[in-house]
Write an enzyme that holds these catalytic residues in place. Structure first.
Site, PDB file in Angstrom:
ATOM      1  N   ASP A  54      73.336  59.506  23.148  1.00  0.00           N
ATOM      2  CA  ASP A  54      73.587  60.944  23.243  1.00  0.00           C
ATOM      3  C   ASP A  54      72.561  61.581  24.178  1.00  0.00           C
ATOM      4  O   ASP A  54      72.099  60.934  25.123  1.00  0.00           O
ATOM      5  CB  ASP A  54      73.509  61.558  21.840  1.00  0.00           C
ATOM      6  CG  ASP A  54      74.442  62.738  21.661  1.00  0.00           C
ATOM      7  OD1 ASP A  54      74.145  63.794  22.213  1.00  0.00           O
ATOM      8  OD2 ASP A  54      75.469  62.586  20.969  1.00  0.00           O
ATOM      9  N   HIS A  77      72.116  68.445  21.212  1.00  0.00           N
ATOM     10  CA  HIS A  77      73.260  67.740  20.668  1.00  0.00           C
ATOM     11  C   HIS A  77      72.865  66.458  19.939  1.00  0.00           C
ATOM     12  O   HIS A  77      73.263  66.205  18.790  1.00  0.00           O
ATOM     13  CB  HIS A  77      74.233  67.434  21.811  1.00  0.00           C
ATOM     14  CG  HIS A  77      75.583  66.976  21.387  1.00  0.00           C
ATOM     15  ND1 HIS A  77      75.914  65.644  21.271  1.00  0.00           N
ATOM     16  CD2 HIS A  77      76.704  67.665  21.073  1.00  0.00           C
ATOM     17  CE1 HIS A  77      77.176  65.534  20.904  1.00  0.00           C
ATOM     18  NE2 HIS A  77      77.694  66.750  20.780  1.00  0.00           N
ATOM     19  N   SER A 131      82.134  65.656  17.722  1.00  0.00           N
ATOM     20  CA  SER A 131      80.769  65.136  17.852  1.00  0.00           C
ATOM     21  C   SER A 131      80.064  65.102  16.505  1.00  0.00           C
ATOM     22  O   SER A 131      79.152  64.299  16.294  1.00  0.00           O
ATOM     23  CB  SER A 131      79.958  66.004  18.814  1.00  0.00           C
ATOM     24  OG  SER A 131      80.391  65.832  20.132  1.00  0.00           O
TER      25      SER A 131
END
Length: 1389
Positions: free
Chosen positions: A51, A261, A448
């Protein structure tokens, strides 16, 4: 009764916060599973989070439930944090703890550091290159605020001086210059010095976060995986970092997060909050491997090289599970080198269970992305929403809640017919966030978030498996895990059959079938004769018109032993084990269809070679316009209770066929929380646009609240990403005019979408997930299309009109194939230029870093580098660089990596792009180098690309082409036929004529393509067609106006012939006086010099010329008659000889390098001169020989070539020329100003004399100014003390004033004028005025390779003037900026 905080009381119970919804675990049974089995909390497992990286300071991500380090390592796979360290060096004996850093600062080292070798390595990194956007924004704002305060203080001081009566004019200029400087402020950010050394055991490094060079108290950090060291890179904003070393410390990797994220994803999967268990992730006992694939340089996008390195990191760290909440749309499922690498190496060979998000592009079908929704063996995850999430995350007032799928969650099937979404999980969480965000926990939604929820659940199962079966069974196979969660998922009403993951049920399944070895075997089913169709997907009308039969191949893929290496398997035991497994394998499969319109045989027998069987799909009787789903299940006949061992999906989107009206209507469409409403339409041939109108009638008897709805339109095009024909429109159903009982106006919401004919269009309508009321709408759809005849079925690009600019006139026909179109008025406007560049240099070289060993070959890959050159002529040029063989692909790309960087002439990287290239702005007028790099494991494949074109699309001034409806009217107005409003009847061909004499843009070359659009009038929806115009060839015109081939303008040998004729004439003339040169006695040295020059001028000599035929002999001259024609010819020849001899004599002045020799030649030539004209030419050549300076240079520079003596002599010679020419100019001044119109021959003669004298006068005055400026300015920027400085300045000023009488010289944009005038300003200490002109020149100067030296000199002059003004704020600013804007070399991309 409850007492409230304001003293009031209430009978209502104060609710508790719904903590179970923070990180949803109840609905998946994960919470109960861990509650019943506390040690099955993920301990013993490692999850790779692929990620944007995990923040080293995030709460909940420090330790596991066992107290182990939560993150085993932080790895930057992008290389964006790399610091290239310099060679090893030692401190000097005089300063044993000091080094000069890469920034130029003095680095003071920590005396406590243990460095046995005494060798140090230094490097530097720009802070903004590794800071996340939010931190960068804060730091930039703070730095600018501090800078502006200091700048304002300077301005206030100057303004105070300006108000004084004694203030000079330059003070006012300085005030204006400060304002100009403020507009030039450009913060390149902190430059961080780095120091690395070896402590005898490991490499250590320290980063100067203070920008002072002071390391005396700094702690040296080791690689995180060995030491667990982390530190703050920015204390004010809590930005943490870790480090790694590669290639024996040639590379120091500074690892930071480009975004939030990855931290949030890691928190969902495995956060552990011992004091707040409700905040913990799904698997608090699991460890994390942080793998950064989001590159700082490209807005945290993943890159090919990062993905390949990530696969290698997963293998090397032997992780159990990998979570990838990243992905992109793809044109082909199960394709691409990286996808192949994940399937074969990571999952099958090394048994890492790979979980990836399906995407957030729903609710239409076939919107899943890669790798999550289009890669077999990868578990693709969709996003589910339940009551716990709604209460904890969204604070809605609605109580009528139902579980379901988020409307934005991508749906299958994949284009190859596979399921697309394998499993659902909660698509949101409030969990760990990076420290630099200033938020401990935060809410994010998306697939996600559902993906790490599944990955955390799988970590629980793997943890349980390891603790239960560790001694007897190998690591659990990803196929077994995937089968378990699919077989036990909870039905949530998904149209394609995917369910919600259930932890306890999956564990029971794993336990029950733990000894069933066939569960480790992956059974793949695909359609024979296709490129990997893993399901039957009948989407278009022709697919379902008749019953269809398919042959299905069932292929078992057996688990690979990662230890199976032919070279190491010397006794054959490993090979024997694998062969025995294949030999023993068999399954007797019973087949079952879930729908009556799908027919299968009863059974199929499988061995290690697999088998095949046939099925028939009869969709002829299915309802048109709707979705139909079925499946073929295969059961092991020996264990039917286990459930299917394979599933083969069948999906039919049978479209509704449109009649002659080209429109349809769907009435009383009911929208409610239960799901989406889908309608499928067969788009008519020739349609290019669809108009959709959503109507809601206000006929409800009860008042309903407004609701947000989504209309999603998608068409699929073979080997195109689903984004090509994809549009989402959002509406608010209900508005203020709606009241209970109806009676008010209808609510209409029209919009239009691009479509392609003969392909099914899905129109998906759904309420946004948080609305639970029931709504009814009507939807109408109408199609339009006017297309070029003969190109009616393709996409917009395939239907493009191509016009050859060389043809003079071009014709094409338009046809309306869908419906009559009215009021058509064609117009063509070209708006962009497409050209192509060939590489100027190419190379293929092996990758040298240890990080670039390819997982498949275990050898380094190769890199192809191609450089292209482009020059812009205007600022803010909009361009789009494309390489169709490689761009717009990441996951399906055949190459490992593709990237493009743009550098200006100062080697500054101004743009970096990866696979998804896009339009960018080239701000400066500059020579640009575009560097393209392609990485691949095979060097031979790269060699084939070395001549690849780079396509450049650039915005141009719109160019309108002349459009007519008849051939004749394109050329004359006397014939009617100019295009007016026309009606296009159905299937009638309408001719269009385009005249191709429009002038293309100046930067267009023959063969380039102009891109534009044929618009057909004010239609709603608009109809347009792409037009490509081929730029015609160019021709040169002769004086008569006829075209002449370019090559004939410079005939071969013409210049050589003229040169040889001149030389032969000179040779013959010299033969008349071999010992004397025009009556001037010459010593042997000069004769030798002349011979050398004559030999040099005789290069490339053609056939020799006979001197006897070109020059009269003395005897002939004596015999000639004095007044005859021969005498005139002889006199003319003598005059010609004298002129040629004079030119040669004068030319020798400049050839003489010795000053005394030159003066001797000038003296003798002057004495022998026969006229003032000859004496003037001698003086001009003498001045030119003295003033050899580059007229663009400052007089005091080394390139000026002046000395005191030369400058003084130049002034003397210039004065003589001025004296000889100025009176002539004055005498003939009237003629210098007169117009050539109606001038007599005598006037023209006077004007010629005056202009020539004026030109010589100006040359002398400029030379005098340069020489005087040198004498006045020698000490301006040095320590030299010059006597009579004031006199020199006075002489310089007088010379400049004298020059201005005869030529305007106030334009400082001219470098020659700048060099003439600027030294006076500096000599008079008018530094503000001088700086103003220097800054103006620098801001307007193009950044070309040809003027690099001049720009560097002007930059140095700017800094010197700032030094004179003692403006250290700006000298420091520009000094730091220069390192960013003018690097020593091109940076690695």
């Amino acid at each position: 009764m409850t007492e409230l905080c304001n003293g009031a009381t209430s009978n209502n119970r104060i609710p508790e916060f719904p903590t179970s919804g923070l990180v949803p675990r109840t609905v998946t049974q994960a919470a109960d599973f861990v509650s019943k089995n506390p040690t099955f909390d993920g301990r013993g497992t490692t999850i790779a989070v692929v990620d944007t990286g995990v923040d080293a300071g995030a709460k909940g991500l420090q330790v596991t439930s066992e107290g182990k380090r939560k993150v085993v390592d932080y790895i930057d796979c992008t290389g964006s944090g790399d610091v290239k360290m310099g060679p090893a060096q030692k401190c000097s004996p005089e300063k044993p703890l000091e080094l000069i850093g890469d920034s130029g600062r003095v680095l003071r080292l920590n005396p406590k550091w243990n460095n046995p070798s005494g060798q140090w390595r230094v490097g530097s990194k720009w802070f903004y290159d590794i800071a996340p956007p939010s931190v960068k924004q804060h730091v930039r704002k703070e730095r600018q605020e501090l800078f502006q305060k200091r700048s304002k203080k300077m301005a206030d001081e100057i303004n105070a001086e300006e108000k004084k009566l004694t203030a000079s004019a330059d003070i006012r200029e300085q005030s204006e210059v400060l304002k100009t400087l403020d507009t030039m402020y450009s913060d390149c950010g902190p430059l961080l010095d780095c120091v690395a050394f070896h402590d005898g055991k490991d490499w250590k490094a320290a980063v100067d976060t203070s920008e002072t060079g002071d390391f005396t108290e700094a702690l040296a950090m080791g690689a995180y995986k060995d030491t667990g060291d982390s530190a703050l890179l920015n204390k004010r904003h809590l930005l943490y970092f870790t480090i790694n070393f590669y290639d024996n410390a040639d590379i120091l990797s500074i690892v930071t997060c480009p975004g939030e994220h990855g931290t949030h994803v890691a928190g969902i999967a495995a956060a552990y909050h011992p004091d707040e268990p409700e905040n913990s992730g799904v698997a608090p006992g699991a460890q994390i491997l942080s793998i950064l694939i989001g590159d700082h340089r490209v807005d945290a996008m993943e890159t090919g090289v990062a993905l390949t390195r990530a696969a290698m990191a997963i293998i090397e760290h032997n992780v159990d599970l990998a979570n990838m909440s990243f992905g992109e749309p793809t044109a082909r499922p199960n394709s691409g080198q990286w996808v192949d690498l994940i399937r074969k190496e990571v999952i099958r060979r090394h048994r890492c269970t790979f979980v990836a998000s399906a995407g957030n592009s729903g609710p239409a079908l076939s919107t899943v992305g890669s790798p999550g929704g289009t890669t077999d063996s990868v578990i693709g995850v969709g996003a589910h929403v339940d009551i716990d999430q709604i209460k904890a995350h969204h604070a809605t007032l609605t109580t009528n809640t139902k579980d379901g799928v988020f409307n934005w969650s991508s749906r299958g099937p994949s284009p190859n017919g596979a399921r697309g979404v394998d499993i659902y999980a909660p698509g949101g969480a409030i969990t760990s966030f990076p420290s630099f965000s200033k938020r401990r926990l935060n809410l994010l939604n998306g697939t996600s978030m559902s993906t790490p929820n599944v990955c955390g659940t799988l970590a629980l199962l793997v943890s349980a498996w390891k603790q239960t079966y560790a001694e007897n069974v190998e690591r659990i196979h990803p196929c077994r895990l995937k089968n378990a969660i699919l077989a036990t998922s909870k039905d949530i009403g998904d149209e394609l059959g995917a369910g919600l993951i259930q932890t306890e049920a999956a564990w029971e399944f794993l336990q029950k079938y733990a000894k069933r070895m066939n569960d480790d075997i992956e059974l793949g089913v695909c359609v024979a004769g296709t490129s990997g169709m893993q399901g039957i997907y009948l989407r278009n009308a022709q697919d379902s018109d008749v019953p269809r039969s398919f042959t299905l191949n069932v292929t078992p893929t057996f688990p690979k032993d990662p230890k199976d290496d032919l070279e190491k398997d010397t006794d054959g035991s490993c090979g024997n084990k694998n062969s025995q497994m294949l030999f023993d394998y068999e399954q007797r499969i019973v087949l079952q269809s879930t729908a009556s319109w799908v027919h299968t045989p009863d059974a199929v027998y499988l061995n290690s070679a697999g088998n095949q069987f046939e099925i028939t799909v009869d969709a002829t009787k299915l309802e048109a316009g709707h979705l139909h789903v079925a499946a073929v299940y295969g059961y092991d006949s020996s264990d039917m209770e286990r459930g299917p061992v394979f599933e083969f999906p069948v999906t039919v989107t049978k479209p509704l066929k449109i009649g002659a009206s080209a429109c349809t209507r769907f009435s009383n469409v009911v929208l409610e929380k239960a799901g989406s409403v889908r309608r499928f339409i067969d788009v008519p041939t020739g349609a290019t646009r669809a108009e959709i109108n959503v109507v809601r009638r206000n006929d409800s008897k009860e008042m309903t609240e407004a609701a947000s709805m989504v209309v999603h339109c998608v068409q699929m095009s073979p080997q195109h990403r689903d984004t090509k024909y994809n549009k989402t429109q959002r509406y608010m159903l209900g508005h203020e005019s709606f009241v209970a009982g109806g009676g008010c106006a209808e609510q209409e919401s029209p919009f239009s979408v691009d479509v392609v004919g003969n392909s099914t269009l899905e129109i998906c309508m759904t309420l946004v997930w948080k609305h639970f009321e029931r709504y009814e709408i009507d939807v109408s759809v109408s199609f339009h299309g006017v297309v070029p005849a003969g190109a009616v079925a393709g996409s917009a690009e395939e239907s493009a009109i191509v016009i050859n600019g060389n043809s003079g006139i071009s014709r094409f026909d338009l046809v309306a194939l869908v419906r009559p179109e009215y009021g058509i008025r064609p117009s063509i406007i070209m708006k962009a230029l497409r050209s192509s560049l060939l590489p100027t240099s190419t190379s293929v070289a092996p990758l040298k870093s240890e990080r670039d060993v390819h997982p498949a070959t275990r050898k380094p890959g190769y890199r192809l580098t191609m450089d292209y050159k482009l020059t812009t002529k205007s600022k803010s040029s909009r361009v789009h660089f494309r390489m169709p063989a490689l761009d717009t692909m990441i996951y399906e790309s055949w190459a490992d990596d593709f990237r493009l960087a743009v550098f200006d002439a100062d080697k500054r990287c101004v743009h970096t792009q990866i696979s998804y290239t896009s339009e960018l702005t080239l701000d400066a007028i500059s020579d640009y180098l575009i560097r393209v790099q392609v990485c691949h494991r095979n060097a031979e494949d790269l060699e084939k690309l070395k001549s690849m074109h780079l396509v450049v699309d650039s915005k141009t001034t719109p160019m309108r082409l002349s459009v007519s409806s008849t051939h004749a009217s394109a050329f004359t107005f006397t014939v009617s036929g100019r295009v007016a409003n026309n009606d296009y009847l159905l299937k009638n061909h309408i001719p269009i004529f385009v005249k191709t004499d429009a002038k293309p843009p100046a930067n267009a070359s023959p063969g380039d393509v102009l891109l534009g659009e044929l618009t057909l009038g004010p239609h709603i929806p608009p109809i347009s067609v792409i037009v490509m115009y081929i730029v015609p060839g160019k021709s040169s015109m002769s004086a008569s106006g006829s075209a002449v081939p370019t090559s004939s303008l410079f005939g071969s040998g013409s210049l050589t012939g003229a040169s040889s004729l001149m030389r032969s004439s000179i040779q013959s003339k010299l033969s008349l006086a071999p010992a004397r040169f025009g009556g001037l006695s010459l010593n042997k040295h000069l004769v030798d010099k002349l011979n050398v020059v004559e030999e040099q001028s005789a290069s490339a000599t053609p056939e020799p010329v006979d001197a006897s035929n070109s020059v009269a002999k003395p005897d002939d001259i004596a015999e000639a008659k004095p007044d005859g024609p021969e005498d005139k010819e002889r006199k003319a020849l003598e005059d010609e000889m004298e002129q040629a001899m004079h030119k040669m004599r004068v030319g020798w002045i400049k050839k003489a390098k010795n000053d005394l020799l030159r003066e001797q030649i000038v003296s003798e030539l002057s004495d022998s001169a026969k006229s003032d004209s000859e004496r003037l030419s001698i003086m001009l050549e003498h001045l030119n020989a003295i003033d050899t300076s580059n007229k663009q240079e400052m007089p005091w520079s080394a390139q000026a070539g002046f000395t005191d003596a030369k400058a003084a002599r130049a002034i003397e010679v210039a004065n003589k020329i001025i004296e000889m020419t100025e009176q002539t100019v004055i005498k003939n001044y009237y003629y210098t100003k007169m117009s050539l119109t109606n001038a007599t021959a005598e006037e023209m003669k006077h004007k010629k004399v005056a202009d020539e004298a004026n030109r010589h006068l100006v040359v002398a005055l400029k030379a005098k100014c340069r020489a005087a400026a040198f004498l006045a300015g020698r000490s301006l920027f040095g320590a030299e003390v010059v006597e009579n400085q004031d006199d020199a300045v006075k002489t310089y000023k007088q010379a400049l004033d004298h020059l201005e009488r005869w030529e305007a010289c106030s334009d400082y944009s001219s470098m020659e004028i700048m060099a003439l005038r600027l030294p006076l300003l500096i000599a008079e200490k008018k530094y503000g005025q001088a700086l103003k002109h220097v800054l103006a020149w620098l801001s307007s100067a193009p950044i070309y390779n040809s003027n690099v030296d001049m720009r560097q000199k002007m930059t140095k002059l700017r800094d010197q003037l700032l030094g004179k003004l003692e403006w250290t704020l700006w000298t420091d600013h520009f000094s730091l900026a220069a390192r960013a804007q003018r690097p020593k070399d091109y940076v690695e991309i």
